[in-house]
Design a protein around this motif. Structure first.
Motif, PDB file in Angstrom:
ATOM      1  N   SER A  70      -4.257   6.133  -2.857  1.00  8.04           N
ATOM      2  CA  SER A  70      -4.607   7.284  -3.679  1.00  8.04           C
ATOM      3  C   SER A  70      -5.391   6.807  -4.893  1.00  8.04           C
ATOM      4  N   SER A  71      -6.309   7.634  -5.351  1.00  7.97           N
ATOM      5  CA  SER A  71      -7.039   7.307  -6.575  1.00  7.97           C
ATOM      6  C   SER A  71      -6.103   7.350  -7.785  1.00  7.97           C
ATOM      7  N   GLU A  72      -4.910   7.865  -7.599  1.00  3.22           N
ATOM      8  CA  GLU A  72      -3.878   7.901  -8.642  1.00  3.22           C
ATOM      9  C   GLU A  72      -3.522   6.481  -9.115  1.00  3.22           C
ATOM     10  N   PHE A  73      -3.681   5.504  -8.221  1.00  2.14           N
ATOM     11  CA  PHE A  73      -3.281   4.140  -8.542  1.00  2.14           C
ATOM     12  C   PHE A  73      -4.471   3.332  -9.038  1.00  2.14           C
ATOM     13  N   ARG A  74      -4.315   2.755 -10.212  1.00  7.60           N
ATOM     14  CA  ARG A  74      -5.363   1.920 -10.789  1.00  7.60           C
ATOM     15  C   ARG A  74      -5.241   0.478 -10.317  1.00  7.60           C
ATOM     16  N   GLU A  75      -4.050   0.132  -9.819  1.00  4.90           N
ATOM     17  CA  GLU A  75      -3.815  -1.217  -9.330  1.00  4.90           C
ATOM     18  C   GLU A  75      -2.862  -1.173  -8.143  1.00  4.90           C
ATOM     19  N   PHE A  76      -2.762  -2.275  -7.459  1.00 10.34           N
ATOM     20  CA  PHE A  76      -1.842  -2.415  -6.338  1.00 10.34           C
ATOM     21  C   PHE A  76      -0.411  -2.421  -6.872  1.00 10.34           C
ATOM     22  N   ILE A  77       0.433  -1.582  -6.285  1.00  8.20           N
ATOM     23  CA  ILE A  77       1.839  -1.518  -6.686  1.00  8.20           C
ATOM     24  C   ILE A  77       2.705  -1.837  -5.482  1.00  8.20           C
ATOM     25  N   TYR A  98      17.944   0.378   5.128  1.00  5.65           N
ATOM     26  CA  TYR A  98      18.551   0.115   3.826  1.00  5.65           C
ATOM     27  C   TYR A  98      17.538  -0.405   2.811  1.00  5.65           C
ATOM     28  N   LEU A  99      16.550  -1.131   3.287  1.00  4.58           N
ATOM     29  CA  LEU A  99      15.571  -1.734   2.393  1.00  4.58           C
ATOM     30  C   LEU A  99      14.182  -1.192   2.723  1.00  4.58           C
ATOM     31  N   VAL A 100      13.558  -0.566   1.710  1.00  2.00           N
ATOM     32  CA  VAL A 100      12.257   0.046   1.887  1.00  2.00           C
ATOM     33  C   VAL A 100      11.244  -0.719   1.032  1.00  2.00           C
ATOM     34  N   PHE A 101      10.264  -1.320   1.706  1.00  3.78           N
ATOM     35  CA  PHE A 101       9.173  -2.047   1.045  1.00  3.78           C
ATOM     36  C   PHE A 101       8.039  -1.036   0.884  1.00  3.78           C
ATOM     37  N   ILE A 102       7.620  -0.741  -0.338  1.00  5.13           N
ATOM     38  CA  ILE A 102       6.655   0.335  -0.580  1.00  5.13           C
ATOM     39  C   ILE A 102       5.379  -0.225  -1.191  1.00  5.13           C
ATOM     40  N   LEU A 103       4.249   0.102  -0.552  1.00  5.89           N
ATOM     41  CA  LEU A 103       2.936  -0.352  -1.017  1.00  5.89           C
ATOM     42  C   LEU A 103       2.109   0.865  -1.410  1.00  5.89           C
ATOM     43  N   MET A 104       1.521   0.786  -2.604  1.00  8.58           N
ATOM     44  CA  MET A 104       0.692   1.885  -3.111  1.00  8.58           C
ATOM     45  C   MET A 104      -0.526   1.308  -3.808  1.00  8.58           C
ATOM     46  N   SER A 105      -1.685   1.870  -3.515  1.00 11.27           N
ATOM     47  CA  SER A 105      -2.897   1.431  -4.211  1.00 11.27           C
ATOM     48  C   SER A 105      -4.023   2.401  -3.925  1.00 11.27           C
ATOM     49  N   ASN A 106      -5.186   2.082  -4.507  1.00 10.71           N
ATOM     50  CA  ASN A 106      -6.362   2.880  -4.186  1.00 10.71           C
ATOM     51  C   ASN A 106      -7.027   2.296  -2.935  1.00 10.71           C
ATOM     52  N   GLU A 107      -8.068   2.910  -2.480  1.00 12.86           N
ATOM     53  CA  GLU A 107      -8.728   2.527  -1.220  1.00 12.86           C
ATOM     54  C   GLU A 107      -9.327   1.120  -1.223  1.00 12.86           C
ATOM     55  N   ARG A 108      -9.544   0.555  -2.402  1.00 11.86           N
ATOM     56  CA  ARG A 108     -10.159  -0.778  -2.472  1.00 11.86           C
ATOM     57  C   ARG A 108      -9.236  -1.884  -1.966  1.00 11.86           C
ATOM     58  N   ASP A 109      -7.947  -1.607  -1.875  1.00 11.83           N
ATOM     59  CA  ASP A 109      -6.978  -2.644  -1.574  1.00 11.83           C
ATOM     60  C   ASP A 109      -6.489  -2.665  -0.125  1.00 11.83           C
TER      61      ASP A 109
END
Length: 161
Positions: A70-77, A98-109
C-alpha cells in the motif's frame, strides 16, 4: 537476508484473540493505528482481508505470513503477532496458527517481500520458532526468539546475505 533488522518491539502484537481472520485483521489494524504506524485503518484492514480471500496466508506448523502492499507505507514493515489461543487461518496442514509473520510495504519492495517470505518459510520448516514463541509473554521475548532462530539458520548457511 537478515529480517530481524526490520523487527521492532513496537511492531509486536500479542493477543488472546480467537476468532476469524477478518476479526483478527480488524484488531491488528486497530493496534497499528494506536501505535501510529498507519493512518487509514480501514484501507489496511481491507487489504489484509482481500489478500486472505485470494488465498490463505497460512503456511503450516502453526504459522501464517500475510503480506500486503500500500502507498500507506513509507518503508518496509515487518511485524509479528502471537495469537496465544491459536486461530484458524485455513492453513494447508489444517493446524491452528499461533505465530503470524506480517509484511507490509509499498510496491517498490516486492523483492524484499519475496526474500522475507523465503526466510520465513525456512524459519518455520527448520526451527522450533512457533513452539518457542507460544511461551513468550512480552514483545522483547518474542523479538529475542526470532533473532535466535534467524541466527541459527543463517549460521548453518555460512552467515547472512
Amino acid at each position: 537476508m537478515q529480517l530481524s533488522k526490520y523487527l521492532k518491539k513496537e511492531t509486536i502484537f500479542i493477543t488472546d484473540f480467537h476468532g476469524t481472520t477478518d476479526n483478527f485483521y480488524s484488531e491488528y489494524t486497530g493496534y497499528l493505528k494506536e501505535k501510529g504506524m498507519i493512518d487509514d485503518r480501514e484501507t489496511i484492514k481491507r487489504l489484509f482481508i482481500k489478500r486472505e480471500n485470494v488465498q490463505s496466508t497460512g503456511i503450516k506448523k502453526g504459522a501464517a505470513a500475510p503480506h500486503i502492499f500500500s502507498s500507506e507505507f513509507r518503508e518496509f514493515i515487518f511485524s509479528l503477532a502471537l495469537v496465544k489461543k491459536g486461530m484458524d487461518f485455513k492453513a494447508p496442514d489444517q493446524k491452528e496458527v499461533y505465530l503470524v509473520f506480517i509484511l507490509m510495504s509499498n510496491e517498490r519492495d516486492v523483492s524484499l517481500h519475496l526474500k522475507a517470505l523465503a526466510l520465513i518459510a525456512r524459519l518455520v520448516n527448520q526451527t522450533d520458532i512457533v513452539e518457542a514463541a507460544k511461551n513468550a509473554q512480552t514483545p522483547e521475548e518474542l523479538v529475542n526468539i526470532f533473532v535466535q532462530r534467524e541466527k541459527s539458520i543463517n549460521i548453518s548457511d555460512n552467515g547472512p546475505e
